[in-house]
Scaffold this motif. Sequence first.
Motif, PDB file in Angstrom:
ATOM      1  N   THR A  36      27.823  54.807  46.234  1.00  0.00           N
ATOM      2  CA  THR A  36      28.460  53.794  46.221  1.00  0.00           C
ATOM      3  C   THR A  36      29.991  54.061  45.009  1.00  0.00           C
ATOM      4  O   THR A  36      29.677  54.522  44.054  1.00  0.00           O
ATOM      5  CB  THR A  36      27.937  52.422  45.327  1.00  0.00           C
ATOM      6  N   HIS A  88      31.420  49.281  53.945  1.00  0.00           N
ATOM      7  CA  HIS A  88      30.758  50.070  54.193  1.00  0.00           C
ATOM      8  C   HIS A  88      31.315  51.146  55.510  1.00  0.00           C
ATOM      9  O   HIS A  88      31.882  50.663  56.414  1.00  0.00           O
ATOM     10  CB  HIS A  88      29.472  49.700  54.878  1.00  0.00           C
ATOM     11  N   ARG A  99      29.720  53.681  50.452  1.00  0.00           N
ATOM     12  CA  ARG A  99      29.925  52.113  49.910  1.00  0.00           C
ATOM     13  C   ARG A  99      31.214  52.177  49.307  1.00  0.00           C
ATOM     14  O   ARG A  99      31.011  52.902  48.245  1.00  0.00           O
ATOM     15  CB  ARG A  99      28.845  51.577  49.565  1.00  0.00           C
TER      16      ARG A  99
END
Length: 204
Positions: A36, A88, A99
């Motif tokens: 992420t 995403h 992400r």
Amino acid sequence: MTLKLDTLQAALQAVMAGTLGEGSKGRLVREFGEITVTVPAADYRQVALAFRDDPSLRFEQLVDLCGVDYADYKNQPWEGPRYCVVVHLLSVANNWRVRLKTFAPDDDVPAVASVNEIWSSVNWFEREAFDLYGIIFEGHLDLRRILTDYGFIGHPMRKDFPTTGHVEMRYDPEKKRVIYQPVTIEPREIVPRVVREDRYGGLD
């Protein structure tokens, strides 16, 4: 899987050297077999463009975009911006995912750049996040509600939105049309009552 994540992480850190470097506000987190990347709203569009165009990343497909309301996150007071946009991305060429997150800096008027010109698939996703969370996507050419009615008041996925809503609809036989009126449901808190027998489960 670990080798692929290592390769992706190294590529992300190389491409985002200025955004993830020491003293910057961007960060990369790797956990649960996923990566992420969180960036400031000011860098969001530029980073998205690099994710799509850099030959070492090639995230040519946006799979999903959603809004998040971090108020009382995990039933705890939240320090920091309240509204977040989560994207995403998928690279078909490299068979990996990432992400991308950014927080709207203003809680009263949450706004971030639109990435509709980068990935056309985000069009309805950004409209949905605007409709449900009130996040404004600057540069979006057709930002209007997509799930609620045109006359709807508020944004229903915000945590402070009343569960009964603000208005209700009914058919008015005199006007011979559907009208809006203030909600007539009385708000109340229902606490379930637990009934236990004296010898519940055969125990003394």
